[in-house]
Design an enzyme around this catalytic site. Structure first.
Site, PDB file in Angstrom:
ATOM      1  N   CYS A  53      63.621  78.471  81.167  1.00  0.00           N
ATOM      2  CA  CYS A  53      64.265  79.778  81.053  1.00  0.00           C
ATOM      3  C   CYS A  53      65.484  79.668  80.138  1.00  0.00           C
ATOM      4  CB  CYS A  53      64.690  80.251  82.435  1.00  0.00           C
ATOM      5  SG  CYS A  53      65.310  81.953  82.481  1.00  0.00           S
ATOM      6  N   ASP A  55      68.245  80.859  80.772  1.00  0.00           N
ATOM      7  CA  ASP A  55      69.419  80.874  81.652  1.00  0.00           C
ATOM      8  C   ASP A  55      70.403  79.751  81.292  1.00  0.00           C
ATOM      9  OD1 ASP A  55      71.085  80.341  84.056  1.00  0.00           O
ATOM     10  OD2 ASP A  55      69.860  81.943  84.919  1.00  0.00           O
ATOM     11  N   ARG A  57      72.496  78.232  82.931  1.00  0.00           N
ATOM     12  CA  ARG A  57      72.773  77.207  83.952  1.00  0.00           C
ATOM     13  C   ARG A  57      71.737  76.093  83.969  1.00  0.00           C
ATOM     14  NH1 ARG A  57      72.750  81.475  88.650  1.00  0.00           N
ATOM     15  NH2 ARG A  57      71.013  82.121  87.322  1.00  0.00           N
ATOM     16  N   HIS A 112      63.397  78.161  87.754  1.00  0.00           N
ATOM     17  CA  HIS A 112      64.638  77.791  88.452  1.00  0.00           C
ATOM     18  C   HIS A 112      65.012  78.819  89.509  1.00  0.00           C
ATOM     19  CE1 HIS A 112      67.333  80.762  86.491  1.00  0.00           C
ATOM     20  NE2 HIS A 112      66.380  80.747  85.585  1.00  0.00           N
ATOM     21  N   CYS A 115      66.704  83.137  89.442  1.00  0.00           N
ATOM     22  CA  CYS A 115      66.313  83.554  88.087  1.00  0.00           C
ATOM     23  C   CYS A 115      66.365  85.076  87.949  1.00  0.00           C
ATOM     24  CB  CYS A 115      64.912  83.035  87.756  1.00  0.00           C
ATOM     25  SG  CYS A 115      64.387  83.439  86.080  1.00  0.00           S
TER      26      CYS A 115
HETATM   27 ZN   LIG Z   1      65.735  82.433  84.596  1.00  0.00          ZN
END
Ligand SMILES: [Zn+2]
Length: 236
Positions: A53, A55, A57, A112, A115
């Protein structure tokens, strides 16, 4: 994606931190690893392709303790792999290049916890002003349906989100196998695919075990979980 922002710096501060980081990299980090960067200057031979992803993090190199040159990473909202032929976009191109040109032997699809993309799949109304994201996440529809049809009463909201996140990884592994370059090498046992879900809060990774049909800890007891179907042809 995560809609919750913590202490938001001003736009100038945010960029300054990034540029300061780059200066520290050039001054302190690069000289220490100059040999490695010299070796990488004209060639790469990554250990694996890592699809995850976008993302912020999730840091593939950090959580797998990899160095530059180790992972061929492609990222997008929801760690989606569009089925072959539906979209000749970045993901499909990266897969073909990684497999056919670089000869990677492993492809990891990594979802993850927490999400934002998966939350949006569960709450499509939140995507009304994001038509592109909405269209993209249609590739997660398969997982949404599996979850809706197999919902049990013990699943609370977090349970449903975790269930969807895992099923989305399984769905994207299915899509992955529709790519000819992938299918051919899977059939001859030259390529291995893996489905992981990483927990931001605990650092745990749960991996899909196709033999057992469930996710279990990547660092747990027993053989390493793999999602690869059995090879049935000889390579030539
Ligand atoms: Zn995500």
């Amino acid at each position: 994606m995560n809609e919750k922002n913590m202490n938001i710096p001003s736009a100038d501060d945010a960029l300054q931190q990034i540029v300061d980081g780059f200066k520290r990299f050039r001054k302190d980090v690069f000289p220490e690893q100059e040999e490695l960067f010299k070796k990488l200057a004209n060639a790469q031979s990554p250990r694996a392709m890592f699809i995850t992803c976008a993302d912020s993090r999730i840091v593939p190199e950090l959580i797998t303790q990899s160095s530059p040159g180790d992972l061929f990473v492609t990222r997008n909202v929801g760690n989606v792999v569009p089925p072959y032929g539906q979209m000749n976009g970045g993901v499909s191109t990266a897969i073909e290049y990684a497999v056919s040109a670089l000869g990677v032997q492993h492809i990891i699809v990594c979802g993850h916890s927490d999400c934002g993309a998966m939350k949006a799949v569960l709450n499509p109304a939140s995507l009304e002003k994001m038509p592109t994201v909405k269209a993209w996440l249609r590739h997660a529809e398969i997982a949404k349906t599996v979850v809706a049809d197999h919902q049990t009463c013990e699943h609370n909201h977090d349970g449903e989100l975790n269930f969807l996140t895992e099923e989305n990884v399984v769905a994207q592994l299915t899509h992955l196998q529709t790519h000819p370059s992938v299918a051919s090498r899977l059939a001859s046992g030259q390529l291995f695919i893996h489905g992981w879900v990483y927990s931001i809060e605990t650092s745990e990774i749960r991996a899909y075990d196709a033999l057992e049909g469930r996710f279990r800890p990547l660092d747990g007891e027993g053989p390493m979980p793999v999602a690869t179907p059995r090879a049935r042809l000889n390579s030539n």
